[in-house]
Design a protein around this motif. Structure first.
Motif, PDB file in Angstrom:
ATOM      1  N   PHE A 134       0.836  -1.205   0.000  1.00 16.68           N
ATOM      2  CA  PHE A 134       0.000   0.000   0.000  1.00 16.68           C
ATOM      3  C   PHE A 134       0.868   1.252   0.000  1.00 16.68           C
ATOM      4  O   PHE A 134       0.637   2.198  -0.773  1.00 16.68           O
ATOM      5  N   LEU A 135       1.896   1.282   0.852  1.00 16.71           N
ATOM      6  CA  LEU A 135       2.774   2.452   0.930  1.00 16.71           C
ATOM      7  C   LEU A 135       3.596   2.611  -0.340  1.00 16.71           C
ATOM      8  O   LEU A 135       3.851   3.734  -0.799  1.00 16.71           O
ATOM      9  N   SER A 168       1.206   4.047  -2.989  1.00 15.20           N
ATOM     10  CA  SER A 168       0.860   5.446  -2.705  1.00 15.20           C
ATOM     11  C   SER A 168       2.022   6.362  -3.068  1.00 15.20           C
ATOM     12  O   SER A 168       1.815   7.544  -3.405  1.00 15.20           O
ATOM     13  N   GLY A 193       2.391   5.496  -7.472  1.00 17.57           N
ATOM     14  CA  GLY A 193       1.225   5.876  -8.256  1.00 17.57           C
ATOM     15  C   GLY A 193       0.966   4.988  -9.444  1.00 17.57           C
ATOM     16  O   GLY A 193      -0.051   5.143 -10.120  1.00 17.57           O
ATOM     17  N   LEU A 212      -9.083   2.009  -1.492  1.00 17.90           N
ATOM     18  CA  LEU A 212      -8.058   2.914  -0.946  1.00 17.90           C
ATOM     19  C   LEU A 212      -7.399   3.743  -2.044  1.00 17.90           C
ATOM     20  O   LEU A 212      -6.742   4.745  -1.746  1.00 17.90           O
ATOM     21  N   PHE A 213      -7.583   3.318  -3.319  1.00 17.77           N
ATOM     22  CA  PHE A 213      -6.991   4.036  -4.447  1.00 17.77           C
ATOM     23  C   PHE A 213      -8.065   4.366  -5.481  1.00 17.77           C
ATOM     24  O   PHE A 213      -8.964   3.567  -5.749  1.00 17.77           O
ATOM     25  N   GLU A 267      -4.443   7.645  -7.399  1.00 12.93           N
ATOM     26  CA  GLU A 267      -4.354   8.513  -6.219  1.00 12.93           C
ATOM     27  C   GLU A 267      -5.075   7.850  -5.048  1.00 12.93           C
ATOM     28  O   GLU A 267      -5.963   7.006  -5.234  1.00 12.93           O
ATOM     29  N   LEU A 268      -4.717   8.245  -3.864  1.00 19.92           N
ATOM     30  CA  LEU A 268      -5.398   7.753  -2.673  1.00 19.92           C
ATOM     31  C   LEU A 268      -6.786   8.337  -2.587  1.00 19.92           C
ATOM     32  O   LEU A 268      -7.001   9.525  -2.889  1.00 19.92           O
ATOM     33  N   GLY A 271      -8.123   6.134   1.796  1.00 20.79           N
ATOM     34  CA  GLY A 271      -6.709   5.798   1.676  1.00 20.79           C
ATOM     35  C   GLY A 271      -5.831   6.806   2.383  1.00 20.79           C
ATOM     36  O   GLY A 271      -4.849   6.443   3.034  1.00 20.79           O
ATOM     37  N   ARG A 272      -6.173   8.103   2.217  1.00 21.51           N
ATOM     38  CA  ARG A 272      -5.387   9.142   2.896  1.00 21.51           C
ATOM     39  C   ARG A 272      -5.501   9.004   4.414  1.00 21.51           C
ATOM     40  O   ARG A 272      -4.526   9.192   5.152  1.00 21.51           O
ATOM     41  N   LYS A 314      -3.319   5.997   5.526  1.00 21.08           N
ATOM     42  CA  LYS A 314      -1.887   6.003   5.241  1.00 21.08           C
ATOM     43  C   LYS A 314      -1.043   6.136   6.508  1.00 21.08           C
ATOM     44  O   LYS A 314      -0.054   5.420   6.694  1.00 21.08           O
TER      45      LYS A 314
END
Length: 297
Positions: free
Chosen positions: A9-10, A13, A16, A47-48, A56-57, A61-62, A65
């Motif tokens: 996930f990280l 993010s 992209g 989450l995206f 984008e998140l 997702g934001r 994070k």
């Protein structure tokens, strides 16, 4: 939930792009995409935003994070801490010893070992013989310190639990001193003397019985008190309650200062070994160095 999903996930993010993030994580794009989908299934929401490129998140997702960053960092720190603790624990030698040896023998012996090896990190548990044997047989101790004599069976499997005789001691009969500084009790008279005895199923109980039989002393003693710990019998003996059969090493200081007197004769005293046992199933560098030295000094 898997930590890999959070790291994926990280990575996404930051990159992209699924292909670029998959390369960074060193897995195929299909496997990477599947793990991101698994994480979204776990959170219960996308989450995206895949409608834009690069992705984008989403608002979810934001929000997620920082949790992912904190969780990954905490888990990595915990892993590092645990490994450090494991290395520290590996340097500690675990001993189990009979109560008497733990008090009267172990400290000076460990100091002698340290003079050759340097500082030794150790942990000692004092037990009766059955507790000592259980600790070494079940693998909860690196070493076991016990007395040994052929008249009393101990651990017999020398292949799995080898032993080394590291010292010798002698079972002697002792008495406290009277007001004039002489032995309060004697085994040379006709009247029975009070005997402070061990529990009959203990090692010292069995070897002291051998001493009584060798000296034909059964009719000369009157058992009045029983305790399985030699230090407890020594205290009762010092109080003048009766005589006791003790390892000489456990009474060395009192014999020197005259508060105890040896009243046994050499012919019925018993020489015993002090043995160090280990299990071959426990092995690491610190343990092997200690074992090699213990057998050779």
């Amino acid at each position: 939930m898997e930590i890999d999903w959070l790291e994926d996930f990280l990575a996404l993010s930051a990159a992209g792009v699924f292909a670029r993030a998959a390369d960074a994580r060193n897995i195929s794009q299909s496997a990477f995409t599947r793990r991101i989908k698994n994480l979204e299934n776990w959170t219960g929401t996308p989450l995206f935003d895949r409608s834009v490129h690069p992705v984008e998140l989403t608002a979810a997702g934001r929000a997620f994070k920082q949790t992912a960053i904190d969780t990954v960092a905490a888990l990595k720190q915990s892993k590092s801490d645990i490994r450090g603790l494991s290395r520290q624990e590996a340097s500690v030698l675990d001993f189990v010893a009979l109560h008497t040896l733990a008090i009267s023998f172990f400290p000076a012996w460990l100091m002698r070992m340290s003079s050759h090896l340097g500082p030794i990190k150790s942990r000692l548990v004092a037990e009766n013989f059955s507790g000592c044997a259980e600790a070494i047989l079940c693998g909860s101790a690196d070493f076991m310190l016990c007395y040994h004599h052929p008249a009393v069976p101990t651990i017999s499997d020398e292949n799995r639990y080898p032993s080394s005789t590291i010292a010798k001691d002698r079972i002697i009969a002792v008495s406290s001193a009277d007001a004039d500084g002489r032995a309060k009790y004697s085994l040379e008279g006709d009247d029975p003397v009070p005997l402070l005895s061990y529990s009959p199923d203990t090692f010292l109980g069995r070897v002291s019985q051998v001493c009584l039989e060798r000296g034909n002393l059964s009719g000369k003693v009157d058992p009045i008190y029983e305790n399985s710990v030699a230090e407890a019998l020594k205290s009762a003996c010092l109080a003048g309650l009766g005589i006791a059969f003790l390892p000489e090493g456990a009474a060395e200081r009192e014999l020197k200062d005259g508060t105890l007197h040896k009243i046994s004769r050499p012919e019925f005293e018993l020489v015993i070994d002090i043995k160090l046992y280990r299990s071959i199933e426990r092995s690491r560098a610190e343990l092997e160095r200690f074992w090699m030295l213990a057998q050779n000094i």
